[in-house]
Scaffold this active site. Sequence first.
Site: not given
Length: 258
Positions: A162, A146, A158
């Site tokens: 990522k 991402s 996250y």
Amino acid sequence: MDLGLSGKVAVITGSTRGLGLASATSLVAEGCHVCVCGRTQATLDAAVASLTAAAAAPARVLGVQADLASEAGIRTVIERAVAEFGGIDVLVNNVALARGADILRTTDAEWQEAFDQTLFPAIRASRLAVPSMRKRGGGVVIIVSSLYGREAGGRMTYNAVKAAEISLAKAMARDLARDNIRVNSIAPGSISFPGGSWYKRQQTDPEGIADFIRAELPFGRFGRADEVGDVVAFLASPRASWVSGTSIVVDGCQSRSF
């Protein structure tokens, strides 16, 4: 352009909807055999039907029900793909889940879940697929990360997992080049698809999302899943034979890290 993927074998994790399904769709359209997987049989069946309809000869589609958060689930998917198609040429790691809040309110359990559900599936699937790629003289591993693995945004958990995926891809690329195995990550921006998080937020808060689009997305729209899937297909193909160890940003100018 013929991408040279006809008859190749690809395993795509997290592939019953969204970016995983879009990646599988782009690959079967090039004649690539695909193995897709998911936890829910009904959703998996729908994905297999969609992919079968989109497939170009000689592509075949295999659906495997499995929980990819476990080593046993990953092993089932890889072993079924090898048994069905004789080996693996392409692995697309696309499983992701991360919950929590800020550094004070995110529990150890939420941090552990983020790594268990996102990073470890990519590690395990790669570890199990690479021996087959070596036997076939090479292969491709793609990790769907991402833009929030490259810069801050979204949940902290996250961001962390990522970023770890991008780093993992770079390290694997250096390690596996001797085996003619290319490894890259893709860093999508905000992509909307039915059932996805951005889609749901747009339904519940259209004004807030409109403000987000105006402030963050220079093209004035969300990205589409197929716009990521087509990049996956290119990276998986011999046309990208000198592309390895990098992170390809697919975000319509959203990121600011450049």
